[in-house]
Scaffold this active site. Structure first.
Site, PDB file in Angstrom:
ATOM      1  N   SER A  99     -22.633 -49.115-122.518  1.00 49.49           N
ATOM      2  CA  SER A  99     -21.925 -50.329-122.102  1.00 49.49           C
ATOM      3  C   SER A  99     -20.925 -50.779-123.153  1.00 49.49           C
ATOM      4  CB  SER A  99     -22.947 -51.450-121.852  1.00 49.49           C
ATOM      5  OG  SER A  99     -22.303 -52.696-121.692  1.00 49.49           O
ATOM      6  N   TYR A 156     -29.532 -57.016-124.131  1.00 51.06           N
ATOM      7  CA  TYR A 156     -29.021 -55.944-123.278  1.00 51.06           C
ATOM      8  C   TYR A 156     -28.161 -54.986-124.093  1.00 51.06           C
ATOM      9  CZ  TYR A 156     -26.075 -53.546-119.879  1.00 51.06           C
ATOM     10  OH  TYR A 156     -25.387 -52.580-119.179  1.00 51.06           O
TER      11      TYR A 156
END
Length: 349
Positions: free
Chosen positions: A144, A169
């Site tokens: 990501s 995350y």
């Protein structure tokens, strides 16, 4: 090839699985179908792949559908299931693995850390062990852009320091890259991590900005605009993301003469940054309605700007995004209105 696609009922996983199937590959899809967002949307995606809701609902049972027959199998399971996942590898004998399953969402990770550790760390380690013991030719996995954290250097480049994630995350995605490096080094497994930049488009996730904004505008509710609109994102259409992933899966790996050649990280984005307020204008234009805006401060875990340098992916895999924001937003709003049976107001010029 026979390819495992984890997260195959998810936004990106669904598009990748469908494209692979249409290109003639065999696909086994797994997904735990959790209720992080509307599970009916996940069932609807699977229905597009020929898997009925009744069949998809059963845990740890391999099922096929009428659309692709034996070419596509789906199993409802979590990647953290240490007893069940190895059985799938033993039975199916995959050539490659495209790992897109993960607990997503930056803000949700602040409130619910446990599910991120279970899926994104424990589950990922389980998957790596399966790849290690079953001679997988290539592991392609989702990282990501959030790993860049508060990086001030623009555009983001793969060699930039990513040691200061600002959400759990992001930390789990950074851990995935580190774990991949370890397995590439110890067991000579080719691994490729793709750092996604704000993916959007038809069948998108309801927790993402485009979906949230469209839903609120259609319903006449205010949209929440964080950092008072002073945000910029490298919005990347799902068609471009899917094309990039397929290229990495299908094409020959780049130079592997040394350990570094086994372990690759790439940005996969649109290579331009768009102002959030300009993005909202496109949504308004397509829906024919002006948004009511609730200007809010920056949220914990968010970054002000993302922008991908995609030179490496272009060089190694001929990746070239082609979808502009106007066409991309239109594709989503068209899908949204069709899916929810909403009549669009005539779009503004």
């Amino acid at each position: 090839m026979k390819i495992l696609v984890t997260g195959s009922a998810g936004f990106i996983g669904f598009h990748v699985a469908r494209t692979l199937l249409n290109k003639g590959h065999q696909v086994v899809g797994i997904d735990n179908l959790n209720q992080y967002y509307d599970i009916e949307l996940k069932f609807a995606r699977l229905n597009e792949l020929g898997i009925s809701k009744d069949n998809a609902s059963r845990f740890n049972v391999s099922c096929t559908g009428e659309l692709y027959g034996e070419q596509f199998k789906f199993i409802r399971m979590g990647i953290e299931e240490r007893e069940n996942l190895p059985k799938i590898f033993e039975t199916e004998l995959f050539d490659k693995v495209c790992h897109l399953a993960a607990q997503a969402g930056v803000r949700y990770s602040i409130e619910n850390p446990d599910v991120y550790i279970d899926s994104n760390v424990v589950g990922y380690a389980n998957l790596l062990e399966c790849c290690r013991h079953h001679s997988i030719q290539h592991l392609i996995y989702a990282s990501s852009s959030s790993v860049y954290g508060l990086n001030k250097k623009i555009p983001f480049q793969e060699d930039d320091q990513v040691d200061h994630p600002i959400s759990l995350y992001a930390a789990t995605k950074k851990s995935n890259e580190l774990m991949a490096h370890t397995y590439s080094h110890l067991y000579k497994i080719p691994t490729t991590g793709l750092r996604f930049f704000t993916v959007y488009g038809p069948w998108g996730r309801p927790d993402m900005a485009l979906f949230l904004f469209t839903e609120a505008i259609v319903q006449g509710r205010p949209i929440k605009v964080f950092n008072k609109g002073k945000m910029e994102r490298d919005f990347t259409h799902i068609d471009d993301i899917t094309a990039g992933i397929i290229s990495v899966i299908e094409k020959k790996l780049p130079d592997q003469k040394d350990e570094k050649g086994l372990y690759k990280i790439y940005n996969i984005g649109n290579s331009r940054s768009v102002k959030l307020l300009d993005f909202i204008v496109e949504i308004e234009r397509n829906l024919g309605k002006v948004a009511l805006k609730e200007m809010l401060p920056m949220q914990p875990g968010d970054v002000q700007k993302t922008w991908a340098n995609i030179d490496r992916l272009m060089q190694d895999y001929n990746y070239l995004p082609t979808t502009n924001i106007a066409d991309g937003v239109k594709s989503f709003t068209d899908w949204y209105c069709n899916y929810y049976n909403i009549t669009k107001t005539k779009a503004k010029a």
